[in-house]
Design a protein around this motif. Structure first.
Motif, short mmCIF file in Angstrom:
data_model
loop_
_atom_site.label_atom_id
_atom_site.label_comp_id
_atom_site.label_asym_id
_atom_site.label_seq_id
_atom_site.Cartn_x
_atom_site.Cartn_y
_atom_site.Cartn_z
N ASP A 252 5.18 63.74 51.35
CA ASP A 252 5.41 64.80 52.30
C ASP A 252 6.53 65.81 52.19
O ASP A 252 7.48 64.87 51.24
N LEU A 253 6.53 66.22 52.16
CA LEU A 253 7.58 67.74 51.47
C LEU A 253 8.48 67.53 52.02
O LEU A 253 9.67 67.88 51.25
N ALA A 254 9.14 66.79 52.84
CA ALA A 254 10.91 66.49 53.35
C ALA A 254 10.78 65.30 52.48
O ALA A 254 12.45 65.68 52.03
N LEU A 255 10.56 64.75 51.70
CA LEU A 255 10.40 64.04 50.33
C LEU A 255 11.52 64.79 49.76
O LEU A 255 12.15 63.57 48.28
N GLY A 256 10.89 65.65 49.15
CA GLY A 256 11.39 66.00 47.67
C GLY A 256 11.82 66.33 46.60
O GLY A 256 10.20 65.46 46.44
N ASP A 257 12.40 66.32 45.60
CA ASP A 257 11.81 64.85 44.16
C ASP A 257 12.90 63.17 44.41
O ASP A 257 11.50 63.18 43.56
N LEU A 258 12.51 62.57 45.50
CA LEU A 258 11.93 61.52 46.11
C LEU A 258 11.01 61.31 45.92
O LEU A 258 10.30 60.21 45.49
N GLY A 259 9.89 62.38 46.02
CA GLY A 259 8.89 61.94 45.52
C GLY A 259 8.27 61.44 45.17
O GLY A 259 7.07 60.61 44.81
N LEU A 260 8.95 62.61 44.33
CA LEU A 260 7.96 62.50 42.48
C LEU A 260 8.77 61.20 42.47
O LEU A 260 7.50 60.36 41.23
N ARG A 261 9.63 59.92 42.50
CA ARG A 261 9.84 59.30 41.60
C ARG A 261 8.85 57.69 42.62
O ARG A 261 9.13 56.95 42.26
N LEU A 262 8.80 58.11 43.71
CA LEU A 262 7.65 57.16 44.48
C LEU A 262 6.48 57.47 43.62
O LEU A 262 6.06 56.07 43.45
N VAL B 73 24.99 49.07 44.04
CA VAL B 73 24.91 50.87 44.19
C VAL B 73 25.53 51.81 43.75
O VAL B 73 26.59 51.57 44.34
N ARG B 74 25.61 52.27 43.03
CA ARG B 74 27.11 53.59 42.49
C ARG B 74 26.65 54.70 43.70
O ARG B 74 25.93 54.67 43.99
N ASN B 75 27.91 55.01 43.87
CA ASN B 75 27.85 56.07 44.54
C ASN B 75 27.64 57.92 43.98
O ASN B 75 26.96 57.89 43.43
N GLY B 76 26.81 57.96 45.68
CA GLY B 76 25.52 59.30 45.25
C GLY B 76 24.25 58.73 44.76
O GLY B 76 23.25 58.94 45.31
N ALA B 77 24.15 57.47 44.21
CA ALA B 77 22.93 56.65 44.14
C ALA B 77 21.84 56.47 45.09
O ALA B 77 22.50 56.03 46.03
N THR B 78 20.89 56.29 44.96
CA THR B 78 19.17 56.19 45.75
C THR B 78 18.76 54.30 45.10
O THR B 78 17.95 54.36 44.15
N PHE B 79 18.35 53.47 45.75
CA PHE B 79 18.43 52.54 45.73
C PHE B 79 17.17 51.93 46.63
O PHE B 79 16.82 52.18 47.56
N LEU B 80 16.23 51.28 46.23
CA LEU B 80 14.88 51.66 46.40
C LEU B 80 14.45 49.89 46.74
O LEU B 80 14.69 49.51 45.37
N THR B 81 13.99 49.61 47.88
CA THR B 81 13.07 48.47 47.90
C THR B 81 12.04 48.73 49.03
O THR B 81 11.69 49.42 49.92
N SER B 82 10.71 47.89 49.11
CA SER B 82 9.83 47.39 50.11
C SER B 82 9.65 46.74 50.48
O SER B 82 9.71 45.50 49.78
N ILE B 83 8.98 46.51 51.67
CA ILE B 83 8.40 45.26 52.25
C ILE B 83 7.10 46.03 52.79
O ILE B 83 6.81 46.47 53.26
N PRO B 84 6.02 44.45 52.11
CA PRO B 84 4.30 45.18 53.12
C PRO B 84 4.69 45.24 54.56
O PRO B 84 5.24 44.63 55.57
N TRP B 85 3.92 46.50 54.85
CA TRP B 85 3.53 46.68 56.16
C TRP B 85 2.38 46.98 56.69
O TRP B 85 1.50 48.13 56.14
N ASN B 86 1.94 45.65 56.81
CA ASN B 86 -0.04 45.70 56.90
C ASN B 86 -0.52 46.02 55.65
O ASN B 86 -0.41 44.97 54.45
#
Length: 160
Positions: free
Chosen positions: A52-62, A129-142
């Protein structure tokens, strides 16, 4: 006029204390809370490779972190939370994400994070989590995965 050799020493000591307070913004500014933004992303192997283009740079990280073909933004919500307080987020998979702010130390926020279904916590953990940082976590969904990008933003002054 009173003259003393100790005045310059007291002045320097007071200046050092003030500078240390300025360097530690959480103490200087009386930070007792933070804004927490939770972005929900569905990762799937259905369909073509796409981010999704709306994810921006986060998309590359994912794409680097998760072995799925496509990533779709489901939404984002930001809440303010005070130290020792909790806030909740309704998740796209029907669960609730509970976030409790445990502490703020310098530029790091310590959070307690729980995935809740009904009245039962399924998974709980603590994250710093440091100020301004993004932490990733996940959970199964089907057959898919619900990824949460949790970003912490300290205010520039005391929380309202």
């Amino acid at each position: 006029m009173f003259k003393s050799n100790c005045c310059p020493i007291i002045f320097v000591a007071a200046l050092v204390v003030v500078m240390l307070g300025v360097l530690d913004s959480s103490v200087c500014l009386g930070v007792t809370g933070a804004r927490v933004r939770v972005t929900q992303i569905k990762a799937s192997n259905d369909g073509d490779d796409s981010v999704d283009l709306a994810l921006g740079d986060l998309g590359l990280r994912l794409k680097r972190k998760y072995r799925y073909r496509n990533f779709k933004l489901f939404g984002s919500s930001t809440r303010s939370v005070g130290q020792g307080q909790s806030t909740t987020y309704a998740l796209a998979n029907g669960m609730i994400l509970k976030v409790k702010l445990l502490s703020v130390e310098k530029d790091t926020v310590k959070l307690s994070i729980s995935f809740v279904k009904g009245d039962k916590a399924l998974n709980s953990f603590t994250a710093g989590v440091r100020n301004g940082a993004t932490f990733l976590t996940s959970i199964p969904w089907n057959r898919d995965l619900l990824i949460l990008a949790i970003r912490v933003m300290l205010p520039v002054g005391p929380m309202p």
